[in-house]
Design a protein around this motif. Structure first.
Motif, short mmCIF file in Angstrom:
data_model
loop_
_atom_site.label_atom_id
_atom_site.label_comp_id
_atom_site.label_asym_id
_atom_site.label_seq_id
_atom_site.Cartn_x
_atom_site.Cartn_y
_atom_site.Cartn_z
N GLU A 46 5.03 -7.58 -7.14
CA GLU A 46 4.51 -6.90 -6.08
C GLU A 46 4.03 -7.78 -4.93
N ALA B 12 0.75 -1.20 0.05
CA ALA B 12 0.04 -0.04 -0.03
C ALA B 12 0.99 1.57 -0.04
N THR B 13 1.95 1.28 0.82
CA THR B 13 2.77 2.36 0.93
C THR B 13 3.77 2.37 -0.15
N ARG B 14 3.69 1.45 -1.01
CA ARG B 14 4.97 1.26 -2.07
C ARG B 14 6.31 1.63 -1.67
N THR B 15 6.65 1.29 -0.52
CA THR B 15 7.73 1.91 0.20
C THR B 15 9.06 0.87 -0.11
N ALA B 16 8.65 -0.38 -0.30
CA ALA B 16 9.63 -1.57 -0.75
C ALA B 16 9.51 -1.61 -2.10
N ARG B 17 10.62 -1.81 -3.04
CA ARG B 17 10.71 -2.10 -4.50
C ARG B 17 9.94 -3.54 -4.69
N PRO B 18 9.36 -3.29 -5.71
CA PRO B 18 9.05 -4.83 -5.73
C PRO B 18 10.16 -5.79 -6.12
#
Ligand SMILES: [Zn+2]
Lengths: 539, 576
Positions: A496, A468-474
């Motif tokens: 993801e 949700a936060t897109r804080t880790a790279r896929p």
């Protein structure tokens, strides 16, 4: 004269913070030396300046600094000494435990544990000096009462017993009344129930600046554990002018952002989200969730339960978002993040009764019973005190920090318990890799390549909140064709999440006339890297 | 001719000599039809510092990501009190790197104040009681990049901190590319056999026209000029920087994943942090102006619907200033950010008002209506824009389509409008924009609190007992403490102190109408009265002390009123 509890002397000694052998060292130095003490066969690397600590690991294939890592943080509140005490002993205890436990040793050869025990060194020294008191905020010049004067009215040890106690006095306008459970306790009067207050209550001290208020502007500045960007209470006192506003809290965030391999967080301090699982609360509209993402319950529930078990965590309270570091780590950064109060020692026999004959209901009453039963009592009986402005003032109440104080035996047990907790978190970290890499001859120089990407472990490749936060790279899956050419399929696949059971099959079509030579590699922030090569002589 | 007549004649010609020329030569000659890049801007500031003898002081308050100095010019009368002790106005611009003309407005404001500090009584009066802190660019890296690299009118809004926008582990690895080397990023189009969505406008070959649904076009549009630099199959997906510094302030801040560009935490960028540190360290700042482009707007907070509307007293102040602005700035409308524009969490001016109590506006400089003529529907607007460019600027901005070879797409054409074709004014219209916005901010500055003490009296109230009364008046619109600032306790209360040969027995603030006044007593420390509500705009407060003296004579000493945003007044008690 107010009472004096002998056992408190221990707490007053800064050296009690660190292990026996380090007693002669200054406090912070002692903690750091304990953290970084060499251990045979182990990797112990100092964490960069500003967030002093240590990275602990055992030798393995991947350099320790590049491995997924569990970050343990203590000392955000300088008065939570027991957290610092435990953290200081954690590296050695962890390595000792790994000698006995092959599974943990294997885990420490694959992952790393980072312990930051002194994020605010000056604050730790400051809190350990002077009278024993609650001092959650790090000192920072601040005009708490907005009167143009800074830190002009802090607490005083009026009776010279080395303790900043609670102070009460009768007052018709007071908001406190004597508790029905026990006359030693005060509770807030509930006007809606027709109750009336008869007491005023504060901490030991006088009105230094003559404004009619006591201890309203002491040396404390910002509570670091309320200084992070999740549920931050903008505008409130002690939360800082920004999130983060302090050097220490900013350094900690920057450290997590820069060491992209931090994969889980454990905070030792006043807060706790282990004794009671946080409630579920998905992001609603344009706000970060105050609680767990629904999908994350799948790992949070069992992992929290096993942590609660090894820690003996009891007396849970709702962990409401208000700028805590672990709250930021989960809700804004998507990391599995836990907070442990460390000292879980409120244990009462089932049929315990207060002197009034009542069974204790409130937490305070339970603590009072525990104190009554203890050799070193934590509740200081109310006793009269000469006070310049509060007529009939009395000093007493629970001694500061008593509720989180551990004696030597309890401390040793707490260290052991936290080792188990850290091990449980590290062993739950996701292990991502390329499983079976296979080729199928379709004829005429065309080959289908399949690779199984798998993730094992209790924790998923990415928490729902991380997505949700897109804080880790896929997870990045790269396909490199050494010979021939890629006819179909992606050079770079971004995952993801993985499919059911943490498994995903990828396919490529390659045309070659000579050797079939392909490499599939995975690359991620928080799950490490892996690769597999397939080389087949086809003609 | 008699001697007297001659003397009269001489006097008259001397007078004439003083009045002529009507526009005296400027001390510092600057062009106001020119856009200044960062180094030019720096030189202009330096020459102002040199030319205006101590009135303009330039210093760096920090460094940008790429290490450029954040130049701040302080304007203050060198013969008067220090800037920090006076009510001051903060003016900044260009937090969005591409929104460039605010910088010229800032330079113009500095220049205009200085050139007219002796000539115009209003400027003289303003500078006698106020100071200005002017930061012509809050994003020097973004500005430099916009000027000297290929861009569109909207790109380079960000700062230059490397950011991995496409989350592939590489930062800023695939930005737009200036394929035709004309200094602007324009559009790409390709002729196709099937699947075309556009045709070349049969009436005007410079324009592309979308075909109706179901019809086949001859071309497809392929977005902004660029190639797939990192070979991941996407074009221009991770350009320089990639964030928005006007979403980075801790004021109902929301993270990057909820609002693009917010950054990982408030004040994570050195540019915003150093500005915030300065503003927090200067509580004398009572007014703020921030320049952006474009749209012709005078914006105030709140930034989001979830933030309650500001207290009525504060809104009245905003309304009066905003409406005055609408009169000074044709084609500009006074608007509320969330309601009339869009939601902004973590904006700079809302932060400054809600957390520091500084009344501030964002002006969105330049409105398309200023080109003149009727825009009509979007296709016509494009046509009108090109025609305007041809007529008024002789085609300065038009980039005709030209064919070239694209490494991934093959033969394509590149063309469109240059980066200077919108958002910034045509150079010949820049001076008017600078002037109108400058006078709006000077009007705003002129409404910062102006305090005086119209009356200070000592009367005998009994044997050995005196009553001291002081009236403090604010002649201007802006209160010393905004109602919201009072509510949130973010501005230190004003302080009224009585000191000297006297002992204060009781004191307080006089409230109620003239016929029914009451003393609202301050029980503790009555010699230092705290006024959390300050002095209202165009209003007054009356303070009263009951005092005794050790010798039984009338009290001697002084009255001091200290308002962080209104300055400090000291007056001796009468009858000494
Ligand atoms: Zn803007």
């Amino acid at each position: 004269m107010c009472s004096f509890n002998r056992w408190m002397v221990l707490l007053l000694l800064p050296a009690a913070l660190v292990a026996q052998t380090d007693r002669d060292l200054p406090l912070v130095q002692g903690v750091l030396q304990a953290l970084q003490r060499p251990h045979e066969g182990a990797i112990l690397l100092p964490v960069r300046a500003g967030v002093d600590g240590v990275l602990v690991a055992l030798p393995g294939e991947v350099p320790a600094t590049e491995r997924p890592c569990v970050l343990v943080v203590a000392g955000l509140n300088p008065d939570h000494r027991v957290g610092v005490q435990v953290a200081a002993q954690l590296p050695q205890a962890l390595l000792a435990a790994a000698k006995e436990d092959p599974a943990l040793a294997e885990c420490l050869a694959r992952c790393a544990v980072e312990v930051i025990a002194v994020p605010a060194p000056d604050a730790l020294e400051w809190a350990a000096r002077g009278a024993l008191r609650e001092a959650r905020a790090v000192p920072a010049p601040m005009d708490d009462d907005n009167d143009g004067l800074v830190d002009e009215d802090g607490p005083e040890d009026m009776n010279g017993d080395g303790i900043i106690a609670s102070m009460r006095a009768p007052d018709d306008d007071g908001v406190w009344r004597i508790s029905d459970e026990d006359p030693r306790l005060l509770v807030k009067a509930d006007a809606s129930k027709g109750e009336r207050g008869a007491w005023k209550l504060t901490t030991e001290g006088i009105d230094n600046d003559g404004d009619g208020l006591i201890n309203e502007d002491g040396p404390g500045g910002v509570d670091l554990d309320r200084n992070f960007a999740h549920g931050w209470k903008e505008g409130e006192r002690e939360v800082g002018s920004s999130c983060p506003s302090e050097v220490a809290s900013r350094a900690l965030i920057e450290h997590v952002l820069q060491r992209r391999s931090v994969a889980a967080v454990l905070v030792l301090g006043w807060r706790d989200n282990i004794a009671q699982l946080p409630r579920t609360n998905d992001a609603a509209g344009k706000r970060a969730p105050n609680g767990l993402h629904t999908e994350d319950v799948a790992w949070a529930k069992p992992l929290t339960a096993s942590l609660a078990k090894v820690l003996g965590a009891t007396d849970g309270v709702e962990d409401t978002a208000d700028g805590g570091f672990h709250q930021w780590a989960y809700a804004q950064h998507g990391l599995p993040a836990f907070a442990s109060r460390v000292a879980y020692r409120l244990e009462l026999p089932a049929d315990s009764k207060l002197p009034s004959g009542k069974a204790p209901e409130s937490l305070e009453a339970k603590w009072l019973l525990q104190s009554d039963a203890a050799v070193a009592q934590g509740f200081m009986p109310w006793s009269p005190c000469e006070h310049p402005t509060w007529k009939g003032a009395e000093l007493g109440g629970f001694a500061p920090l008593w509720k989180v104080h551990l004696d030597a035996a309890q401390l040793a047990a707490a260290v052991k318990a936290q080792v188990l907790a850290v091990a449980a978190i590290a062993q739950a970290l996701p292990r991502v890799g390329v499983g079976k890499l296979a080729s199928k001859d379709l004829g005429a120089g065309l080959y289908e390549i399949t690779a199984d990407i798998h993730c094992r472990g209790l924790l998923p490749m990415a928490t729902a909140q991380a997505r949700a936060t897109r804080t880790a790279r896929p997870l990045l899956v790269r396909f490199v064709c050494g010979t021939g050419s890629l006819v179909d399929g992606e050079v770079l696949t971004r995952l993801e999440r993985l499919g059911t059971n943490g498994h995903e099959r990828l396919r490529w079509l390659v045309q070659t006339n000579g050797t079939l030579d392909v490499t599939v590699s995975t690359n991620s922030d928080r799950c490490g890297n892996s690769s597999a090569q397939l080389k087949v002589e086809v003609r | 001719m008699s001697r007297i007549a001659l003397m009269v004649l001489l006097a008259a010609s001397a007078l004439l000599a003083q009045q002529v020329p009507p526009t005296p030569a400027a001390q510092l000659k600057l062009e106001w039809n020119h856009f200044y890049d960062y180094s030019e801007m720096t030189s202009v500031l330096r020459s102002m510092e040199a030319a205006y003898g101590g009135w303009v002081q330039v210093r760096s308050i920090g460094k940008s990501v790429e290490g450029r100095d954040m130049w701040l010019a302080t304007v203050n009368d060198p013969a008067g009190p220090a800037a920090d002790s006076k009510p001051a106005m903060w003016i900044d611009a260009n937090i969005h790197g591409n929104e460039t003309q605010g910088t010229e407005v800032c330079l113009y404001t500095l220049w205009y104040l200085m050139e007219n500090r002796e000539r115009l009584p209003k400027v003289r009066e303003l500078l006698s009681r106020c100071a200005f802190y002017v930061l012509p660019t809050m994003n020097p890296d973004g500005r430099e990049h916009w000027f000297h690299a290929a861009n569109t009118s909207s790109s380079s809004r960000t700062g230059k901190g490397a950011t991995d926008n496409d989350r592939d582990g590489f930062a800023d690895e695939d930005g737009p590319d200036d394929l035709d080397g004309d200094g602007s990023i324009t559009q790409m189009r390709m002729r196709v056999a099937t699947g075309g969505t556009h045709i070349i406008d049969p009436d005007d070959a410079r324009l592309m026209k979308r075909v109706k649904a179901g019809k086949e076009g001859t071309h497809i549009l392929m977005g902004q000029e660029g190639i797939d630099n990192d070979g991941d199959g996407a074009v221009n997906e991770d350009g320089p920087g990639g964030y928005d510094m006007n979403r980075n302030w801790p004021c109902d801040w929301q993270p990057d994943w909820l609002q693009f560009g917010a950054g990982p935490y408030p004040f994570c960028f050195p540019e915003t942090r150093c500005v915030a540190d300065f503003l927090m360290a200067h509580p004398n700042i009572a007014a703020l102006q921030s320049y952006h482009n474009s749209g012709g707007m005078i914006l105030r907070g709140p930034g989001a619907e979830s933030t309650p509307e500001y207290p009525a007293q504060d809104v009245a102040v905003y309304d009066e200033l905003g409406r005055a602005g609408e009169k000074m700035l044709p084609h500009y409308r006074y608007m509320i950010i969330w309601k009339d524009l869009y939601t902004v969490h973590g904006g700079s001016i809302t932060w400054a008002f809600e957390n520091l109590g500084i009344f501030g506006f964002t002006n969105e400089l330049w409105a398309d209506a200023q080109y003149g003529g009727d825009a009509g529907d979007p296709d016509d607007a494009q046509k009108a824009r090109i025609e305007w460019d041809e007529r008024m600027e002789l085609g300065r901005n038009l980039r005709p389509w030209k064919a070239l070879r694209h490494p991934q797409y093959g033969t394509i054409e590149v063309g469109g409008m240059a980066k200077t074709s919108s958002r910034v004014p045509p150079p010949f219209m820049l001076e008017e924009l600078c002037h109108r916005n400058t006078v709006f901010t000077l009007h705003h500055a002129g409404e910062m609190p102006q305090l005086d003490v119209p009356s200070l009296s000592v009367t005998k109230a009994g044997e050995g007992l005196w009553k001291v009364r002081a009236e403090v008046r604010n002649a201007k619109l802006i209160p010393t403490i905004a109602a919201l600032a009072r509510k949130r306790a973010v501005v230190r209360p004003d302080m009224a102190t009585l000191a000297g040969e006297l002992r204060v027995v009781a004191a307080g603030i006089i409230t109620g109408p003239v016929h029914d006044q009451k003393l609202e007593r301050q029980e503790h420390r009555p010699e230092r009265l705290l006024l959390p509500g300050g002095v209202p705009g165009k209003g007054r407060v009356i303070l009263e002390w009951w005092v005794t003296t050790s010798d039984g004579l009338a009290p001697r000493g002084q009255f001091t009123f200290d308002a962080l945003k209104g300055g400090r007044l000291t007056q001796a008690l009468p009858g000494q």
